[in-house]
Design an enzyme around this catalytic site. Structure first.
Site, PDB file in Angstrom:
ATOM      1  N   ASP A  86       0.863  -1.176   0.000  1.00  0.00           N
ATOM      2  CA  ASP A  86       0.000   0.000   0.000  1.00  0.00           C
ATOM      3  C   ASP A  86       0.903   1.232   0.000  1.00  0.00           C
ATOM      4  OD1 ASP A  86      -2.396   1.579   0.344  1.00  0.00           O
ATOM      5  OD2 ASP A  86      -3.242  -0.113   1.433  1.00  0.00           O
ATOM      6  N   ASP A  97      -3.024   4.597  -2.361  1.00  0.00           N
ATOM      7  CA  ASP A  97      -4.072   5.211  -1.551  1.00  0.00           C
ATOM      8  C   ASP A  97      -4.451   6.594  -2.100  1.00  0.00           C
ATOM      9  OD1 ASP A  97      -5.541   4.872   1.040  1.00  0.00           O
ATOM     10  OD2 ASP A  97      -4.542   6.768   1.503  1.00  0.00           O
ATOM     11  N   GLU A 111      -6.395   4.092  -6.036  1.00  0.00           N
ATOM     12  CA  GLU A 111      -7.704   4.352  -5.445  1.00  0.00           C
ATOM     13  C   GLU A 111      -8.133   5.750  -5.879  1.00  0.00           C
ATOM     14  OE1 GLU A 111      -9.823   4.251  -1.058  1.00  0.00           O
ATOM     15  OE2 GLU A 111      -7.941   5.303  -1.334  1.00  0.00           O
ATOM     16  N   HIS A 150     -11.204  -2.940   3.291  1.00  0.00           N
ATOM     17  CA  HIS A 150     -11.128  -2.561   4.706  1.00  0.00           C
ATOM     18  C   HIS A 150     -11.923  -1.305   5.041  1.00  0.00           C
ATOM     19  CE1 HIS A 150      -8.366  -0.015   2.621  1.00  0.00           C
ATOM     20  NE2 HIS A 150      -8.181   0.712   3.699  1.00  0.00           N
ATOM     21  N   ASP A 151     -12.451  -0.618   4.030  1.00  0.00           N
ATOM     22  CA  ASP A 151     -13.255   0.592   4.267  1.00  0.00           C
ATOM     23  C   ASP A 151     -14.752   0.333   4.098  1.00  0.00           C
ATOM     24  OD1 ASP A 151     -10.950   2.156   4.588  1.00  0.00           O
ATOM     25  OD2 ASP A 151     -10.898   2.706   2.456  1.00  0.00           O
TER      26      ASP A 151
END
Ligand code: TEU
Ligand code: CA
Length: 554
Positions: A98, A199, A254, A328-329
């Site tokens: 990440d 990210d 993302e 995870h969000d």
């Protein structure tokens, strides 16, 4: 363009804090991940995306990094990482890191330098602005609540933070910042990692006029007009030139609010920027300007289908899609899009898998999704850890006037901790996650929903995922076929066809708990049944509750 390895790959996301603890402190860690790699090899995935494991004060569970070239002690050491990478590669698993470079932690040495004086050489690593009439330079609110501006006493200026105030935004306009980012990317690639999940990479370019907007119930204006995403593309091309072109990587950006038009640039098959992006259209269908993501409504199936249809056809032959239900969000897929009652959980979890994995794009599995893990029954905020949820609770109960019960219903549906409860390995007390006290509670349903019960059961959700992954590896029409939505007006059936030359695949999914009629074109007589979730074929012309199947002519 010839086929890239990541077009036939399936990615598995690990949230390290919640995957496997190895030392009894209740927090997942790198040795724990290494221990579980054979499980992932057995599942058959190709790539592991690790949520951040770098040094961090953990204000946002590692999405606030204080040293990009070191490992957070709570997760282990660099030796532990090297061992993980080596073992993964031995098992044929690639590792994607990440990359969180829209912002750093406020405890990063760059920011400590930057805030120390106005003429510090690191000052321009971040966005510093004067007060305007004694106020913030603009009235926008951050993703986690409050203003995007934080006053700093020492130098009497505000700094920009789109997320928490411990996540100051890096100034990408500054070529030295970009050099730093390229340098740290090269550091990890030289170690042998196989790519990056980037990210909020769509947010790195800002409208430098820092506009204001119309305030919502929180008193702040929405953030998104601040983002000047057209200017991201030259920087990504520079990153490609300076870093990525030297390695054979998979990259996924993302991009909140991405449009198909933008994705055609980000994820163009010419390889000039990224391999693919995460778009948000399907996961934000019921979001509103006033309450953001905090709604309990289920999106209607027709809208969901419209989104996928738009993306599948919009990128076909031009760019590449990513495919995901959860991460995870997001809340748990089966609770959100399927039915997590004991009667329908397994069938609907398998149906969602088939629906997603047989589209064009690279599918992502979030840890536990392959077991049909569900949302957690949060009753009050005491067990909720996530900073976004606490801000959301405050927004709903104070600014929007919701009752505690209404707000908790929204938390149970949507809060990020649904995805972050410990991985359910076995039926024991702590689900095999830890010997100690887990940092978030184990879901009480771990006694029945767990890996041990599923890995050797050919009717399990796990086995269903195994078969879908294998199918993608073997089938050209699954990887490359064009996409056409069938029965687009149906509120209950999600069906589509994929075509590649004379090869065809039809996929039919019933999204509700009753039987429906659905007729299959005669040309599929004698086709191979794939991705089906009932052991025996049902009566012709029907789809049983949550039934799914694929018919493959290859
Ligand atoms: O998330 C980006 C983002 O905009 C989030 O606000 C996301 O939309 C939200 O969590 C949905 O509820 C990324 C990471 O995935 C997230 O975990 C981080 O908290 C965030 O960036 C800041 O780094
Ligand atoms: Ca640990």
């Amino acid at each position: 363009m010839s086929e890239q390895w990541w077009q036939r790959a399936v990615v598995y996301q690990i949230y390290p804090k919640s995957f496997q603890d190895s030392n009894g402190d209740g927090i997942g860690d790198l040795p724990g991940i290494t221990r579980r790699l054979p499980y992932l090899a057995k599942l058959g995935v190709d790539v592991i995306w690790l949520s951040p494991i770098y040094a961090s004060p953990m204000d946002d569970n590692g999405y606030d990094i204080s040293d990009y070239r070191d490992i957070a002690p709570v997760f282990g050491t660099m030796d532990d990482f090297d061992a993980l990478l080596e073992r993964a590669h031995e098992l044929g698993l690639k590792i994607v890191m990440d990359l969180v470079v829209n912002h750093s932690s406020d405890e990063h040495p760059w920011f400590k330098e930057s805030r120390s004086s106005r003429d510090n050489p690191y000052r321009d690593y971040y966005y510093w602005r004067d007060a305007v009439d004694g106020h913030e330079p603009s009235n926008m609110g951050g993703v986690f609540g409050g203003s995007i501006w934080e006053w700093d006493e020492t130098t009497e200026q505000y700094y920009l933070h789109c997320f928490s105030k411990k996540q100051p935004d890096l100034n990408w306009e500054n070529p030295r910042v970009r050099d730093e980012v390229y340098g740290l990317m090269n550091f990890w690639l030289a170690k042998g990692v196989d790519g990056f999940r980037m990210d909020v990479i769509g947010m790195i370019a800002k409208d430098l006029s820092f506009p204001s907007g119309t305030p919502g119930p929180s008193g702040y204006a929405p953030l998104w007009p601040l983002i000047d995403d057209a200017r991201v593309h030259p920087w990504l091309k520079e990153m490609r030139q300076r870093v990525l072109s030297r390695y054979d990587t998979m990259t996924v950006g993302e991009v909140c609010g991405a449009t198909v038009e933008a994705a055609r640039k980000y994820a163009n098959l010419d390889g000039s920027e990224l391999s693919m992006v995460f778009q948000f259209d399907h996961v934000s269908l019921t979001d509103t300007v006033e309450r953001g993501k905090w709604s309990v409504e289920k999106p209607c199936l027709r809208d969901l289908k419209r989104v996928f249809d738009h993306w599948e056809r919009g990128l076909d032959g031009v760019a590449w899609n990513s495919l995901y239900w959860d991460n995870h969000d997001q809340p748990r897929a089966v609770s959100r899009w399927g039915n997590d009652s004991s009667q329908w959980r397994e069938l609907s979890a398998k149906m969602l898998a088939t629906c997603l994995h047989l589209m064009q794009g690279t599918p992502y599995i979030y840890q536990g999704e392959e077991l049909g893990m569900t949302n957690y029954p949060f009753e009050d905020m005491s067990l909720v850890d996530d900073l976004e949820a606490h801000d959301g609770y405050r927004l709903l109960t104070q600014d929007c006037g919701w009752t505690h019960e209404q707000a908790m219903a929204a938390m149970r549906e949507k809060c990020r901790d649904n995805a972050r409860t410990p991985m359910q390995w076995d039926a024991s007390d702590k689900a095999g996650f830890t010997e100690g006290e887990p940092w978030l509670p184990v879901n009480p349903n771990a006694s029945s929903i767990n890996a041990e019960a599923q890995v050797d059961d050919k009717n399990s959700v796990f086995a269903h995922y195994q078969r879908l992954i294998k199918l993608r590896h073997e089938s050209d029409v699954v990887v490359h076929g064009s996409f056409e939505m069938l029965v687009p007006e149906s509120e209950e059936i999600f069906a589509y066809e994929r075509v590649l030359g004379d090869k065809r695949l039809l996929v039919a999914c019933n999204f509700c708990d009753h039987e429906l009629s659905f007729s299959v074109d005669e040309r599929y007589a004698g086709a191979l049944r794939v991705g089906e979730n009932y052991p025996e074929e049902g009566p012709a012309g029907t789809l049983r509750p949550y039934e799914c199947f694929g018919l493959l002519l290859e």
